[in-house]
Write an enzyme that holds these catalytic residues in place. Structure first.
Site, mmCIF file in Angstrom:
data_model
loop_
_atom_site.group_PDB
_atom_site.id
_atom_site.type_symbol
_atom_site.label_atom_id
_atom_site.label_comp_id
_atom_site.label_asym_id
_atom_site.label_seq_id
_atom_site.Cartn_x
_atom_site.Cartn_y
_atom_site.Cartn_z
ATOM 1 N N GLU A 176 0.821 -1.215 0.000
ATOM 2 C CA GLU A 176 0.000 0.000 0.000
ATOM 3 C C GLU A 176 0.853 1.264 0.000
ATOM 4 O O GLU A 176 1.138 1.832 1.051
ATOM 5 C CB GLU A 176 -0.943 0.018 1.214
ATOM 6 C CG GLU A 176 -1.857 1.242 1.225
ATOM 7 C CD GLU A 176 -2.717 1.342 2.469
ATOM 8 O OE1 GLU A 176 -3.560 2.259 2.522
ATOM 9 O OE2 GLU A 176 -2.544 0.524 3.391
ATOM 10 N N LYS A 213 -2.817 -1.980 -2.783
ATOM 11 C CA LYS A 213 -3.836 -1.079 -2.253
ATOM 12 C C LYS A 213 -3.401 0.330 -2.573
ATOM 13 O O LYS A 213 -2.379 0.804 -2.074
ATOM 14 C CB LYS A 213 -4.023 -1.280 -0.740
ATOM 15 C CG LYS A 213 -5.120 -0.395 -0.145
ATOM 16 C CD LYS A 213 -5.488 -0.823 1.265
ATOM 17 C CE LYS A 213 -6.547 0.110 1.846
ATOM 18 N NZ LYS A 213 -7.048 -0.333 3.156
#
Length: 296
Positions: A176, A213
């Site tokens: 992420e 993400k």
């Protein structure tokens, strides 16, 4: 179980619920839920209250595998129980939802326009416990504030270096590198980010898989090349400070991108709600995020 989880994450319809607020963000999450800091005096009391909140969410009939593919947990949530089962076991056995563990220890100070992760000095121990507790994968977050090539490269290098260790432990990392939605050069950052991620994806072996993400991109479908990459199980989007309506609307414009929302999922939940009110509010959130993730 891992093969079943992999198939669910790769091809299932739905989104990932992010229930992984840690020590630093827990007071804010509790306040949004209607529990002010005056309600607790110690960290232990705080974590008891947040586990009550998460238990209420996870056990709600509105929190179901028809709409939700996976859930990201904070370390303490993984180590606590819901109705007599460890949280990951409860999610898998009772709900049919894939559990993930947040493994990062927060963000370092800004350097070269980015915030890398603080060192994860107990990573091996966390990964061993994650396997014992039935986790499918992990999640770790960095933040990109500016379109600085060196900084973005460092963020992605760090994410994949740790990601490889997670893969070696038999887990699937959610990588992420969040681009700040308020960044003045967000679109340029996203282009640099895509290039750096692609380099690392191309170096993975056929049996090495990651999830990504990412912030919903400024240009719709900007990450399509990453979504289609053979070593990517799924690409999910964070709400990043947008309201749920804003995040859902932006998500709908991106083919193949599904949600992994935290605050946008829980923004209308309150400790004072009756069970009926709570389930109804959660149902509305779950269904709207599901629709934004799959109806394109």
């Amino acid at each position: 179980m891992q093969e079943k989880f992999f198939e669910q994450m790769k091809n299932g319809k739905g989104f990932i619920a992010a229930l992984d607020q840690s020590g630093g963000s827990t007071p804010k999450a509790l306040a949004a839920y209607g529990v002010p800091e005056s309600e607790y005096s110690t960290e232990a009391e705080m974590f008891d209250l947040v586990h009550e909140m998460r238990t209420r969410i996870i056990t709600s009939p509105s929190f179901d595998s028809e709409h939700i593919l996976g859930a990201i947990l904070f370390e303490q949530t993984m180590d606590r129980k819901i109705e007599g089962q460890y949280t990951g076991d409860y999610l898998a056995n009772e709900k049919g939802i894939v559990p993930f563990l947040k493994v990062d220890k927060g963000l370092a100070d800004i350097s070269d326009g980015v915030q890398k992760m603080k060192p994860i000095d107990d990573l091996d121990d966390k990964l061993e416990r994650a396997n014992k507790r039935g986790m499918f994968g992990t999640k770790m977050r960095s933040v990109i504030k500016e379109a600085n090539h060196d900084g973005i490269k460092e963020v992605v290098d760090q994410q994949f270096e740790i990601g490889k260790k997670i893969i070696d432990a038999g887990l699937v990392p959610i990588i992420e590198p969040e681009v700040d939605i308020h960044s003045a050069d967000k679109e340029q950052s996203e282009e640099l980010l895509k290039q750096e991620i692609k380099k690392h994806l191309d170096q993975l072996a056929e049996n090495e898989f990651v999830m990504l993400k990412l912030s919903v991109p400024t240009v719709a479908n900007h990450y399509q090349e990453l979504i289609d990459h053979p070593q990517v199980v799924r690409v999910v989007a964070l709400s990043g400070g947008y309201s749920r309506d804003e995040a859902n609307q932006k998500l709908k414009d991106n083919e193949g991108l599904i949600a992994s929302f935290s605050r946008a999922l829980t923004e209308n939940l309150n400790v004072s709600q009756s069970d009926e009110e709570f389930h109804a509010a959660l149902k509305e959130a779950v269904e709207s995020i599901y629709d934004a993730s799959v109806n394109k």
